[in-house]
Scaffold this motif. Structure first.
Motif, PDB file in Angstrom:
ATOM      1  N   GLN A   1     -10.088  -0.927   2.370  1.00 43.80           N
ATOM      2  CA  GLN A   1      -9.402  -0.375   3.524  1.00 43.80           C
ATOM      3  C   GLN A   1      -7.934  -0.745   3.437  1.00 43.80           C
ATOM      4  OE1 GLN A   1     -10.973  -1.643   7.266  1.00 43.80           O
ATOM      5  NE2 GLN A   1      -9.444  -0.549   8.462  1.00 43.80           N
ATOM      6  N   GLU A   2      -7.073   0.260   3.641  1.00 41.73           N
ATOM      7  CA  GLU A   2      -5.646   0.003   3.556  1.00 41.73           C
ATOM      8  C   GLU A   2      -5.161  -0.732   4.800  1.00 41.73           C
ATOM      9  OE1 GLU A   2      -6.768   2.423   0.582  1.00 41.73           O
ATOM     10  OE2 GLU A   2      -7.077   2.889   2.685  1.00 41.73           O
ATOM     11  N   GLN A   3      -4.341  -1.746   4.559  1.00 40.21           N
ATOM     12  CA  GLN A   3      -3.811  -2.530   5.671  1.00 40.21           C
ATOM     13  C   GLN A   3      -2.368  -2.892   5.425  1.00 40.21           C
ATOM     14  OE1 GLN A   3      -6.498  -5.975   6.121  1.00 40.21           O
ATOM     15  NE2 GLN A   3      -6.778  -5.323   8.230  1.00 40.21           N
ATOM     16  N   LEU A   4      -1.615  -2.960   6.508  1.00 42.01           N
ATOM     17  CA  LEU A   4      -0.272  -3.508   6.478  1.00 42.01           C
ATOM     18  C   LEU A   4      -0.280  -4.707   7.419  1.00 42.01           C
ATOM     19  CD1 LEU A   4       1.857  -0.235   6.773  1.00 42.01           C
ATOM     20  CD2 LEU A   4       1.396  -1.545   4.709  1.00 42.01           C
ATOM     21  N   VAL A   5       0.036  -5.867   6.883  1.00 43.99           N
ATOM     22  CA  VAL A   5       0.016  -7.091   7.685  1.00 43.99           C
ATOM     23  C   VAL A   5       1.421  -7.659   7.755  1.00 43.99           C
ATOM     24  CG1 VAL A   5      -0.924  -9.400   7.931  1.00 43.99           C
ATOM     25  CG2 VAL A   5      -2.362  -7.556   7.026  1.00 43.99           C
ATOM     26  N   GLU A   6       1.909  -7.795   8.961  1.00 40.89           N
ATOM     27  CA  GLU A   6       3.270  -8.262   9.161  1.00 40.89           C
ATOM     28  C   GLU A   6       3.301  -9.743   9.503  1.00 40.89           C
ATOM     29  OE1 GLU A   6       3.885  -4.121  11.549  1.00 40.89           O
ATOM     30  OE2 GLU A   6       5.131  -5.816  12.100  1.00 40.89           O
ATOM     31  N   SER A   7       4.418 -10.361   9.194  1.00 37.24           N
ATOM     32  CA  SER A   7       4.636 -11.753   9.569  1.00 37.24           C
ATOM     33  C   SER A   7       6.132 -12.005   9.661  1.00 37.24           C
ATOM     34  CB  SER A   7       4.004 -12.698   8.546  1.00 37.24           C
ATOM     35  OG  SER A   7       4.555 -12.485   7.260  1.00 37.24           O
ATOM     36  N   GLY A   8       6.484 -13.141  10.259  1.00 40.75           N
ATOM     37  CA  GLY A   8       7.877 -13.567  10.258  1.00 40.75           C
ATOM     38  C   GLY A   8       8.628 -13.399  11.561  1.00 40.75           C
ATOM     39  N   GLY A   9       8.014 -12.826  12.553  1.00 44.29           N
ATOM     40  CA  GLY A   9       8.712 -12.676  13.827  1.00 44.29           C
ATOM     41  C   GLY A   9       8.807 -14.003  14.563  1.00 44.29           C
ATOM     42  N   GLY A  10       9.407 -13.973  15.736  1.00 41.22           N
ATOM     43  CA  GLY A  10       9.516 -15.181  16.537  1.00 41.22           C
ATOM     44  C   GLY A  10      10.724 -15.155  17.434  1.00 41.22           C
TER      45      GLY A  10
ATOM     46  N   ARG B   1      13.484 -13.072   8.999  1.00 42.07           N
ATOM     47  CA  ARG B   1      13.028 -12.150   7.962  1.00 42.07           C
ATOM     48  C   ARG B   1      11.592 -11.767   8.251  1.00 42.07           C
ATOM     49  NH1 ARG B   1      12.311 -12.738   1.418  1.00 42.07           N
ATOM     50  NH2 ARG B   1      10.508 -13.985   2.053  1.00 42.07           N
ATOM     51  N   LEU B   2      11.369 -10.484   8.393  1.00 37.56           N
ATOM     52  CA  LEU B   2      10.026  -9.964   8.576  1.00 37.56           C
ATOM     53  C   LEU B   2       9.452  -9.571   7.219  1.00 37.56           C
ATOM     54  CD1 LEU B   2      10.553  -7.656  11.685  1.00 37.56           C
ATOM     55  CD2 LEU B   2       9.906 -10.065  11.630  1.00 37.56           C
ATOM     56  N   SER B   3       8.148  -9.797   7.075  1.00 40.58           N
ATOM     57  CA  SER B   3       7.445  -9.392   5.862  1.00 40.58           C
ATOM     58  C   SER B   3       6.339  -8.417   6.225  1.00 40.58           C
ATOM     59  CB  SER B   3       6.832 -10.602   5.161  1.00 40.58           C
ATOM     60  OG  SER B   3       7.832 -11.506   4.762  1.00 40.58           O
ATOM     61  N   CYS B   4       6.028  -7.541   5.286  1.00 46.23           N
ATOM     62  CA  CYS B   4       4.976  -6.553   5.485  1.00 46.23           C
ATOM     63  C   CYS B   4       4.190  -6.467   4.180  1.00 46.23           C
ATOM     64  CB  CYS B   4       5.593  -5.201   5.842  1.00 46.23           C
ATOM     65  SG  CYS B   4       4.411  -3.836   5.958  1.00 46.23           S
ATOM     66  N   ALA B   5       2.990  -7.016   4.196  1.00 43.67           N
ATOM     67  CA  ALA B   5       2.158  -7.040   2.991  1.00 43.67           C
ATOM     68  C   ALA B   5       1.150  -5.902   3.041  1.00 43.67           C
ATOM     69  CB  ALA B   5       1.443  -8.382   2.885  1.00 43.67           C
ATOM     70  N   ALA B   6       1.139  -5.105   1.989  1.00 46.04           N
ATOM     71  CA  ALA B   6       0.218  -3.968   1.906  1.00 46.04           C
ATOM     72  C   ALA B   6      -0.980  -4.333   1.048  1.00 46.04           C
ATOM     73  CB  ALA B   6       0.932  -2.758   1.318  1.00 46.04           C
ATOM     74  N   SER B   7      -2.149  -4.000   1.516  1.00 44.08           N
ATOM     75  CA  SER B   7      -3.361  -4.260   0.732  1.00 44.08           C
ATOM     76  C   SER B   7      -4.288  -3.060   0.833  1.00 44.08           C
ATOM     77  CB  SER B   7      -4.059  -5.522   1.239  1.00 44.08           C
ATOM     78  OG  SER B   7      -4.490  -5.343   2.574  1.00 44.08           O
ATOM     79  N   GLY B   8      -5.186  -2.994  -0.109  1.00 45.12           N
ATOM     80  CA  GLY B   8      -6.109  -1.864  -0.142  1.00 45.12           C
ATOM     81  C   GLY B   8      -5.954  -1.074  -1.419  1.00 45.12           C
TER      82      GLY B   8
ATOM     83  N   CYS C   1       6.011  -2.298  10.694  1.00 49.54           N
ATOM     84  CA  CYS C   1       6.242  -1.676   9.402  1.00 49.54           C
ATOM     85  C   CYS C   1       5.261  -0.523   9.258  1.00 49.54           C
ATOM     86  CB  CYS C   1       6.097  -2.664   8.242  1.00 49.54           C
ATOM     87  SG  CYS C   1       4.428  -3.260   7.946  1.00 49.54           S
ATOM     88  N   ALA C   2       5.648   0.440   8.461  1.00 45.90           N
ATOM     89  CA  ALA C   2       4.839   1.637   8.267  1.00 45.90           C
ATOM     90  C   ALA C   2       4.978   2.091   6.817  1.00 45.90           C
ATOM     91  CB  ALA C   2       5.295   2.739   9.219  1.00 45.90           C
ATOM     92  N   ALA C   3       3.995   2.831   6.342  1.00 45.12           N
ATOM     93  CA  ALA C   3       4.012   3.276   4.948  1.00 45.12           C
ATOM     94  C   ALA C   3       3.490   4.696   4.815  1.00 45.12           C
ATOM     95  CB  ALA C   3       3.176   2.334   4.078  1.00 45.12           C
ATOM     96  N   ASN C   4       4.064   5.396   3.861  1.00 43.53           N
ATOM     97  CA  ASN C   4       3.513   6.698   3.489  1.00 43.53           C
ATOM     98  C   ASN C   4       3.625   6.868   1.987  1.00 43.53           C
ATOM     99  OD1 ASN C   4       6.048   7.787   2.685  1.00 43.53           O
ATOM    100  ND2 ASN C   4       6.503   8.423   4.771  1.00 43.53           N
TER     101      ASN C   4
END
Length: 127
Positions: free
Chosen positions: A1-10, A19-26, A99-102
């Motif tokens: 399953q495709e996922q985008l997981v963000e981190s780094g806010g606050g 710095r925000l990160s967006c890790a894509a998996s799947g 974050c978003a991806a296409n």
């Protein structure tokens, strides 16, 4: 399953950086070459707005006028991760960032052009 997981806010003081990160998996993200990444944000009571985007190579980028010169989008295709470096933050930058991806070769600056979205990450800027 495709996922985008963000981190780094606050929480950060005005003038600070995050710095925000967006890790894509799947499977689709792992085997698709052409992945455009976009960052959007939505503040309370406001519509979601485009922030930045980059193409699959990272060499072509686009920014909203409100963040030009302060934010930088980048990506590491080996790690399947995109980043949004935010400097000189202002109170008006406070929002939930997505974050978003296409799978398009060209940059897209509208949210409707992205089928995949992260969960959102809160950025709070104090005065």
């Amino acid at each position: 399953q495709e996922q985008l997981v963000e981190s780094g806010g606050g929480l950060v003081q005005a003038g600070g950086s995050l710095r925000l990160s967006c890790a894509a998996s799947g499977r689709t993200f792992s085997f698709s070459r052409y992945i455009t990444i976009g960052w959007f944000r939505q503040a309370p009571g406001k519509e979601r707005e485009f922030v930045a985007a980059c193409d699959w190579s990272g060499s072509s980028t686009a920014y909203a006028d409100s963040v030009k010169g302060r934010f930088t989008i980048s990506r590491d295709n080996v790690k399947n991760t995109a980043y949004l470096q935010m400097n000189s933050l202002k109170p008006e930058d406070a929002a939930v960032y997505y974050c978003a991806a296409n799978f398009q070769r060209r940059i897209v600056t509208t949210g409707t052009g992205y089928p995949y979205w992260g969960q959102g990450n809160q950025v709070t800027v104090s005065t």
